[in-house]
Write an enzyme that holds these catalytic residues in place. Structure first.
Site, PDB file in Angstrom:
ATOM      1  N   LYS A  48       0.847  -1.199   0.000  1.00  0.00           N
ATOM      2  CA  LYS A  48       0.000   0.000   0.000  1.00  0.00           C
ATOM      3  C   LYS A  48       0.883   1.250   0.000  1.00  0.00           C
ATOM      4  O   LYS A  48       0.642   2.200  -0.752  1.00  0.00           O
ATOM      5  CB  LYS A  48      -0.936  -0.012   1.228  1.00  0.00           C
ATOM      6  CG  LYS A  48      -2.063  -1.028   1.081  1.00  0.00           C
ATOM      7  CD  LYS A  48      -2.798  -1.344   2.377  1.00  0.00           C
ATOM      8  CE  LYS A  48      -3.782  -2.481   2.134  1.00  0.00           C
ATOM      9  NZ  LYS A  48      -4.427  -3.001   3.351  1.00  0.00           N
TER      10      LYS A  48
ATOM     11  N   GLN B 148      -4.665  -1.586   9.634  1.00  0.00           N
ATOM     12  CA  GLN B 148      -4.659  -2.935   9.064  1.00  0.00           C
ATOM     13  C   GLN B 148      -5.291  -3.937  10.045  1.00  0.00           C
ATOM     14  O   GLN B 148      -4.964  -3.957  11.230  1.00  0.00           O
ATOM     15  CB  GLN B 148      -3.209  -3.346   8.729  1.00  0.00           C
ATOM     16  CG  GLN B 148      -3.080  -4.674   8.010  1.00  0.00           C
ATOM     17  CD  GLN B 148      -3.666  -4.663   6.586  1.00  0.00           C
ATOM     18  OE1 GLN B 148      -3.741  -3.621   5.941  1.00  0.00           O
ATOM     19  NE2 GLN B 148      -4.095  -5.817   6.124  1.00  0.00           N
TER      20      GLN B 148
ATOM     21  N   ASP C 255     -11.195   2.704   4.216  1.00  0.00           N
ATOM     22  CA  ASP C 255     -11.617   1.296   4.183  1.00  0.00           C
ATOM     23  C   ASP C 255     -13.144   1.186   4.081  1.00  0.00           C
ATOM     24  O   ASP C 255     -13.659   0.111   3.760  1.00  0.00           O
ATOM     25  CB  ASP C 255     -11.209   0.592   5.487  1.00  0.00           C
ATOM     26  CG  ASP C 255      -9.906  -0.174   5.369  1.00  0.00           C
ATOM     27  OD1 ASP C 255      -9.657  -0.737   4.293  1.00  0.00           O
ATOM     28  OD2 ASP C 255      -9.159  -0.213   6.365  1.00  0.00           O
TER      29      ASP C 255
HETATM   30  N1  GUN Z   1      -7.151  -6.920   6.277  1.00  0.00           N
HETATM   31  C1  GUN Z   1      -7.538  -7.667   5.229  1.00  0.00           C
HETATM   32  N2  GUN Z   1      -8.166  -6.894   4.306  1.00  0.00           N
HETATM   33  C2  GUN Z   1      -8.180  -5.649   4.793  1.00  0.00           C
HETATM   34  C3  GUN Z   1      -8.679  -4.411   4.290  1.00  0.00           C
HETATM   35  O1  GUN Z   1      -9.276  -4.307   3.203  1.00  0.00           O
HETATM   36  N3  GUN Z   1      -8.483  -3.337   5.101  1.00  0.00           N
HETATM   37  C4  GUN Z   1      -7.866  -3.415   6.302  1.00  0.00           C
HETATM   38  N4  GUN Z   1      -7.738  -2.309   7.011  1.00  0.00           N
HETATM   39  N5  GUN Z   1      -7.386  -4.555   6.793  1.00  0.00           N
HETATM   40  C5  GUN Z   1      -7.542  -5.663   6.046  1.00  0.00           C
END
Ligand code: GUN
Length: 283
Positions: free
Chosen positions: A52, A96, A119
């Site tokens: 990311k 995350q 998100d």
């Molecule tokens: N863990 C797995 N997928 C995601 C996601 O799309 N966003 C976040 N913040 N954590 C994750």
């Protein structure tokens, strides 16, 4: 080959976003900023967060990485989120998941400013998704819809069957498909006669996190199959769909890797750009 090339679609999206960032930078001198928060050292999460941040740099975004130890206290994480909420350089905040057991994830997600919630997990944004008025939509589900659009898959009136009811994928993708006038069935571990249900799917979305769960006998000829699974088997990445059995029956199918995966980060960048654009509008 009826393959959906998520890698290519995501690359084109990233190029469009990078161009928009360039334009807005020339106009305002500002660029979007994404803050990522990673607690602990889960190897998969570390890879996701690294990717990311790398994508941020490639697209001309600022990125702010906060990697904290597994022992981080909930209050300290909430204080960091509050600081990021106040920081004008930060357009989007991504904490995350999963978080360590001693931290209440829902409490943390609710502490994020809904306008920076790239998100789309804050209850305000979930509520907007339910009412069909969302701007910040969860990234993987949004990426799935983007792929269906790109390949001109007709959604209206179709039977979409979603396997999995997670807050990250299953529930939001079901709502997005419903908002596009699909008839949606959400299946989960307690669903009876699952193959009967999946065989009636025009669009089948597999998000159960079990390698090769969807077998050939569960899919009707001509179905569009979207595989959200990322499972590691003998060191190899495989999806939730038994690809070799299902691919000959599918009208279109996403491979793993190279299907839905690359779209998730592209949509995160798009959400961050959206949050940034909204934040610089004169109010
Ligand atoms: N863990 C797995 N997928 C995601 C996601 O799309 N966003 C976040 N913040 N954590 C994750």
């Amino acid at each position: 080959m009826p393959l959906i090339d998520g890698k290519k679609v995501a690359k084109e999206m990233r190029e469009r976003i990078a161009h928009k960032v360039e334009v807005v930078k020339n106009q305002t001198g500002k660029v979007p900023g994404l803050a990522t928060v990673l607690i602990g050292e889960d190897p998969a999460s570390m890879v996701y967060v690294r990717n990311k941040n790398k994508t941020c740099k490639e697209l001309g975004f600022n990125s702010f990485q906060h990697n904290l130890p597994e022992t981080t206290k909930e209050n300290d994480l909430l204080a960091l989120v509050d600081e990021l909420n106040q920081n004008d350089q930060v357009s989007g905040i991504l904490v995350q998941l999963p978080l360590p057991q001693h931290i209440d994830s829902q409490k943390v997600l609710e502490a994020i400013d809904p306008g920076k919630d790239v998100d789309g997990f804050h209850p305000v944004n979930v509520g907007k998704l339910v009412t069909g008025t969302a701007t910040l939509v969860p990234c993987t589900p949004a990426g799935i819809i983007e792929l269906l659009n790109h390949y001109s898959v007709d959604i209206e009136g179709k039977h979409a069957v979603v396997l999995g009811r997670s807050n990250i994928v299953g529930k939001p993708v079901s709502l997005l498909l419903l908002n596009r006038n699909a008839t949606v069935t959400i299946c989960h571990s307690r669903t009876k006669d699952l193959p009967v249900v999946t065989r009636s799917a025009d669009i089948l979305v597999a998000a159960v996190g079990k390698a090769n769960f969807v077998t050939g006998d569960m899919v009707r000829d001509g179905a569009v199959v979207i595989d959200v699974g990322i499972n590691r088997v003998d060191g190899k990445l495989v999806g939730d769909v038994a690809f070799d059995e299902v691919e000959p029956k599918a009208a279109l199918i996403t491979p793993v890797p190279g299907g839905v995966g690359p779209m998730t980060i592209a949509m995160l960048m798009q959400n961050t750009l959206k949050a940034f654009t909204a934040s610089i509008q004169p109010s």
